[in-house]
Design a protein around this motif. Structure first.
Motif, PDB file in Angstrom:
ATOM      1  N   ARG A   1       1.077   4.078  -2.890  1.00 13.68           N
ATOM      2  CA  ARG A   1       0.740   5.469  -2.576  1.00 13.68           C
ATOM      3  C   ARG A   1       1.905   6.409  -2.867  1.00 13.68           C
ATOM      4  NH1 ARG A   1      -3.686   4.314  -3.482  1.00 13.68           N
ATOM      5  NH2 ARG A   1      -5.171   3.627  -1.944  1.00 13.68           N
TER       6      ARG A   1
ATOM      7  N   TRP B   1       0.835  -1.192   0.000  1.00 14.73           N
ATOM      8  CA  TRP B   1       0.000   0.000   0.000  1.00 14.73           C
ATOM      9  C   TRP B   1       0.875   1.249   0.000  1.00 14.73           C
ATOM     10  CZ3 TRP B   1      -0.775   4.179   3.226  1.00 14.73           C
ATOM     11  CH2 TRP B   1      -1.914   4.927   3.000  1.00 14.73           C
ATOM     12  N   THR B   2       1.915   1.256   0.831  1.00 16.65           N
ATOM     13  CA  THR B   2       2.814   2.403   0.927  1.00 16.65           C
ATOM     14  C   THR B   2       3.551   2.634  -0.393  1.00 16.65           C
ATOM     15  OG1 THR B   2       3.124   1.968   3.278  1.00 16.65           O
ATOM     16  CG2 THR B   2       4.728   3.396   2.229  1.00 16.65           C
TER      17      THR B   2
ATOM     18  N   ASP C   1       1.915   7.052  -6.529  1.00 15.49           N
ATOM     19  CA  ASP C   1       0.826   7.971  -6.866  1.00 15.49           C
ATOM     20  C   ASP C   1       1.175   9.400  -6.476  1.00 15.49           C
ATOM     21  OD1 ASP C   1      -0.653   5.868  -7.839  1.00 15.49           O
ATOM     22  OD2 ASP C   1      -1.925   5.685  -6.059  1.00 15.49           O
TER      23      ASP C   1
END
Length: 58
Positions: free
Chosen positions: A26, A22-23, A29
Motif C-alpha cells: 500500500r 500489505w502495508t 501504491d
C-alpha cells in the motif's frame, strides 16, 4: 539431534507477516499515486501558464 530446519511460522506470526506485506504494498501504491498526481499537476500548471502567456501576447 538438533534439526537444521527453521520452525514453521506460528499462527501468530503469519498475520503479522501478511500485515507487513500489505502495508509495504500500500505504501508503494500511495507513493506511485502521489508522484502521478504531482506530474499531472505540473503538466496542468505548464499548460495553464502557456495559455496565459499566449493571451498576454494577443
Amino acid at each position: 539431534m538438533q534439526s537444521i530446519h527453521r520452525p514453521r511460522a506460528t499462527e501468530q506470526t503469519r498475520p503479522i507477516h501478511r500485515a507487513k506485506h500489505w502495508t509495504a504494498r500500500r505504501s508503494a501504491d500511495l507513493l506511485s499515486s502521489a508522484l502521478r498526481g504531482a506530474a499531472y499537476a505540473t503538466g496542468a500548471g505548464l499548460v495553464g501558464l502557456a495559455f496565459y502567456l499566449i493571451q498576454q501576447q494577443l
